[in-house]
Design a protein around this motif. Structure first.
Motif, PDB file in Angstrom:
ATOM      1  N   VAL A  79       0.850  -1.194   0.000  1.00 41.57           N
ATOM      2  CA  VAL A  79       0.000   0.000   0.000  1.00 41.57           C
ATOM      3  C   VAL A  79       0.885   1.242   0.000  1.00 41.57           C
ATOM      4  CG1 VAL A  79      -1.966   1.159   1.071  1.00 41.57           C
ATOM      5  CG2 VAL A  79      -1.669  -1.310   1.405  1.00 41.57           C
ATOM      6  N   HIS A  80       0.686   2.100  -1.019  1.00 39.37           N
ATOM      7  CA  HIS A  80       1.474   3.324  -1.180  1.00 39.37           C
ATOM      8  C   HIS A  80       0.636   4.536  -0.764  1.00 39.37           C
ATOM      9  CE1 HIS A  80       4.619   1.349  -3.697  1.00 39.37           C
ATOM     10  NE2 HIS A  80       3.632   0.479  -3.840  1.00 39.37           N
ATOM     11  N   LEU A 129       3.483   0.663   2.858  1.00 35.75           N
ATOM     12  CA  LEU A 129       3.216  -0.340   3.889  1.00 35.75           C
ATOM     13  C   LEU A 129       3.089  -1.700   3.235  1.00 35.75           C
ATOM     14  CD1 LEU A 129       0.358   1.518   5.822  1.00 35.75           C
ATOM     15  CD2 LEU A 129       2.824   1.579   6.290  1.00 35.75           C
ATOM     16  N   LEU A 130       3.387  -2.738   3.973  1.00 33.59           N
ATOM     17  CA  LEU A 130       3.141  -4.104   3.546  1.00 33.59           C
ATOM     18  C   LEU A 130       2.154  -4.699   4.544  1.00 33.59           C
ATOM     19  CD1 LEU A 130       4.028  -6.098   1.358  1.00 33.59           C
ATOM     20  CD2 LEU A 130       5.680  -7.000   2.998  1.00 33.59           C
ATOM     21  N   ASP A 131       0.932  -4.964   4.081  1.00 32.52           N
ATOM     22  CA  ASP A 131      -0.125  -5.512   4.927  1.00 32.52           C
ATOM     23  C   ASP A 131      -0.245  -7.011   4.696  1.00 32.52           C
ATOM     24  OD1 ASP A 131      -0.967  -3.168   6.211  1.00 32.52           O
ATOM     25  OD2 ASP A 131      -2.399  -2.670   4.622  1.00 32.52           O
ATOM     26  N   ILE A 132      -0.300  -7.761   5.781  1.00 33.13           N
ATOM     27  CA  ILE A 132      -0.491  -9.208   5.735  1.00 33.13           C
ATOM     28  C   ILE A 132      -1.825  -9.494   6.431  1.00 33.13           C
ATOM     29  CG2 ILE A 132       0.448 -11.457   6.362  1.00 33.13           C
ATOM     30  CD1 ILE A 132       2.342  -9.735   4.591  1.00 33.13           C
ATOM     31  N   PHE A 133      -2.710 -10.216   5.753  1.00 36.58           N
ATOM     32  CA  PHE A 133      -4.029 -10.540   6.290  1.00 36.58           C
ATOM     33  C   PHE A 133      -4.222 -12.051   6.374  1.00 36.58           C
ATOM     34  CE2 PHE A 133      -4.645  -6.528   3.987  1.00 36.58           C
ATOM     35  CZ  PHE A 133      -5.302  -5.754   4.920  1.00 36.58           C
ATOM     36  N   THR A 134      -4.939 -12.470   7.396  1.00 27.72           N
ATOM     37  CA  THR A 134      -5.427 -13.832   7.463  1.00 27.72           C
ATOM     38  C   THR A 134      -6.851 -13.804   7.994  1.00 27.72           C
ATOM     39  OG1 THR A 134      -5.015 -16.103   8.190  1.00 27.72           O
ATOM     40  CG2 THR A 134      -4.430 -14.373   9.750  1.00 27.72           C
TER      41      THR A 134
END
Length: 111
Positions: free
Chosen positions: A37-38, A98-103
């Motif tokens: 995400v920029h 940002l680097l978003d990690i979702f589970t």
């Protein structure tokens, strides 16, 4: 969902989601998703919540995060954790990524 093991960057584009924010889904499977995400300076990730767990790693820039009503300023190398259903958002103080990690996977991010 069919399992995909490789996600070349050349095969994806940044999606302009408005307000100075662009995102790219970098990889995903049923139970996990990674999203780049920029943010432009001043862009706001509005307060929201969702049933997914989320980790955010700050690749670059400076952000004021609000997680569950607690605000902290973070920059490159810092990270956050958001448990399911907690209200959270961010304001970009210096342009960054940002680097978003979702589970599990955010199906709403897939076209």
């Amino acid at each position: 969902m069919t399992v995909q093991n490789y996600f070349p960057a050349a095969g994806s584009e940044l999606e302009d989601i408005g307000g100075g924010i662009k995102r790219r889904v970098t990889a995903y499977a049923d139970n996990l998703m990674c999203v780049e995400v920029h943010f432009e300076t001043g862009a706001v990730g509005a307060l929201h919540s969702h049933p997914h767990e989320q980790i955010t790693y700050i690749l670059s820039g400076r952000f004021e995060f609000n997680i569950g009503g607690t605000k902290k300023i973070l920059s490159a190398g810092d990270a956050t954790y958001k448990q399911p259903d907690i209200e959270h958002g961010a304001v970009c103080l210096e342009a960054g990524t940002l680097l978003d990690i979702f589970t599990p996977c955010r199906a709403d991010f897939l076209k």
